[in-house]
Scaffold this motif. Structure first.
Motif, PDB file in Angstrom:
ATOM      1  N   ARG A 121     -29.707  24.277 -16.007  1.00 10.54           N
ATOM      2  CA  ARG A 121     -28.842  25.664 -15.950  1.00 10.54           C
ATOM      3  C   ARG A 121     -28.938  26.542 -16.963  1.00 10.54           C
ATOM      4  O   ARG A 121     -29.175  27.776 -17.034  1.00 10.54           O
ATOM      5  N   SER A 139     -36.234  20.172  -4.879  1.00  9.26           N
ATOM      6  CA  SER A 139     -35.249  19.203  -4.240  1.00  9.26           C
ATOM      7  C   SER A 139     -33.769  18.992  -4.681  1.00  9.26           C
ATOM      8  O   SER A 139     -32.988  18.654  -4.090  1.00  9.26           O
ATOM      9  N   HIS A 140     -33.640  19.147  -6.229  1.00 12.43           N
ATOM     10  CA  HIS A 140     -32.542  18.981  -6.806  1.00 12.43           C
ATOM     11  C   HIS A 140     -32.008  20.368  -7.060  1.00 12.43           C
ATOM     12  O   HIS A 140     -31.044  20.399  -7.985  1.00 12.43           O
ATOM     13  N   HIS A 141     -32.480  21.277  -6.318  1.00 14.64           N
ATOM     14  CA  HIS A 141     -31.728  22.591  -6.290  1.00 14.64           C
ATOM     15  C   HIS A 141     -31.830  23.560  -7.708  1.00 14.64           C
ATOM     16  O   HIS A 141     -31.121  24.216  -7.952  1.00 14.64           O
ATOM     17  N   PRO A 143     -34.081  26.232  -9.370  1.00 15.71           N
ATOM     18  CA  PRO A 143     -34.431  27.359  -8.789  1.00 15.71           C
ATOM     19  C   PRO A 143     -36.216  27.261  -8.997  1.00 15.71           C
ATOM     20  O   PRO A 143     -36.538  27.115 -10.120  1.00 15.71           O
TER      21      PRO A 143
END
Length: 376
Positions: A121, A139-141, A143
């Motif tokens: 993040r 796959s772990h969101h 970007p």
């Protein structure tokens, strides 16, 4: 440009060797590298490479953050670059406190999810060392516009072919007439099942081939278990066919002594650079013999570390080991093909230049965004 790299400890592992191999190139191209870690067996190697080394204190994260903050205040660092789960959270906190951009490199799927996502993040960029790992991050969101693919770099001056196989066998106390298999990797819980299967395959081959021995080299807590297994196999065979060796700072000497190398990730690339025939096997599964027709797929999967088509079995290992031992000319060709691939795609200048470009992209943008001091 000044870069502070963070890693929990300077062990003899792929992550630490990746950092070490790149540091002289970065330094030669105007990037000053400092490393903060708890120390470890590679500490002296980092110092010899001209890296400023900061030994982290023991204690809680607040104590470590205070120590790292004092380093940042003195060193005028433009970037923080973190390399493992234990350093991700520290790096994210430092980045936010000091307004210094953060890059993290994800070396595998073993990172703690909470630490990875917290750092992702805050990070300006996340480096993945293989295409499969890039997809895993997505796959772990995380970007996709943050993810950059930069593979492991291999020092071709260190990892290169050697014609003096018997010299290195003598140095390692291995018989000159033997057919030698080398497995190199961590003796950790996640890789312990693979090491067990290597021992099982070694026993299967050694039962019929008295010239064959298997040498397993690496660090890790499961060494005691592997030594016990090796002793049991050697007792059944009536000879020392399985050898468990401690980690080597100069692992290339073990590759030089080998007829066949089993490895994944960086080990596979290092052995390929030495023109050795390699069998790809890692925590994700089995890749088999490294050869041109499968090369792109194996590179995508990081040679079994980040993906594979099949599970590992001792039968598959012993079959492929025997194929290479029984067809030495073909094995030699596979070794040369692997060497050419590493020289073409994984050299330090190629990988290092991509990393410098990313540093300048992120660090340069940060410097441009900082307000200039009023000179009036």
């Amino acid at each position: 440009m000044n870069i502070l790299m963070l890693v929990s400890r300077l062990n003899i592992g792929g992550t630490e060797k990746h950092m070490l191999s790149l540091s002289p190139y970065l330094r030669a191209h105007g990037i000053r590298v400092a490393v903060a870690a708890k120390g470890g067996p590679l500490a002296d190697s980092f110092k010899r490479a001209g890296v400023s080394l900061h030994i982290m204190p023991t204690g809680n994260n607040l104590k470590k953050l205070a120590f790292l903050s004092s380093i940042l205040a003195k060193g005028r660092y433009q970037l923080i670059h973190a390399h493992d789960s234990k350093s991700f959270k520290l790096a994210a906190a430092l980045s936010q406190q000091h307004n210094i951009p953060l890059i993290i490199t994800v070396h595998g799927t073993y990172h703690r999810e909470d630490a990875l996502l917290a750092a992702a993040r805050v990070s300006k960029r996340i480096i993945a060392v293989s295409p499969k790992l890039s997809n895993w991050l997505a796959s772990h969101h995380i970007p996709m516009n943050k993810i950059r693919l930069i593979p492991n770099g291999i020092d071709l001056a260190t990892f290169r072919p050697s014609l003096k196989k018997n010299r290195w066998r003598k140095a390692l106390h291995l018989p000159s007439s033997a057919q030698v298999l080398v497995y190199a990797g961590r003796f950790s819980s996640d890789k312990y099942p693979l090491a067990r299967k290597v021992i099982q395959a070694t026993e299967h081959i050694a039962t019929r081939n008295r010239q064959f021995i298997g040498v397993l080299v690496g660090p890790g807590r499961r060494r005691t278990n592997l030594k016990l297994l090796a002793a049991q196999v050697n007792h059944r065979l009536g000879r020392r066919a399985v050898l468990i060796r401690p980690p080597m700072t100069r692992i290339q000497h073990a590759y030089y002594a080998a007829d066949v190398v089993i490895g994944t990730g960086r080990v596979a690339l290092e052995a390929m650079a030495c023109a050795k025939p390699v069998i790809s096997a890692g925590v994700a599964g089995y890749g088999g013999i490294v050869q041109s027709k499968k090369m792109n797929h194996l590179i995508e999967c990081h040679f079994g570390d980040h993906g594979a088509d099949a599970p590992i079995s001792s039968k598959k290992l012993s079959t492929d080991i025997n194929r290479l031992l029984n067809h030495p000319n073909r094995a030699k060709k596979f070794g040369k093909d692997g060497m050419r691939t590493v020289r073409r795609q994984f050299s330090i200048p190629d990988v290092g230049s991509r990393l410098i470009q990313l540093y300048k992209e992120v660090g340069g943008r940060q410097q441009a965004s900082r307000p200039k001091k009023n000179m009036a």
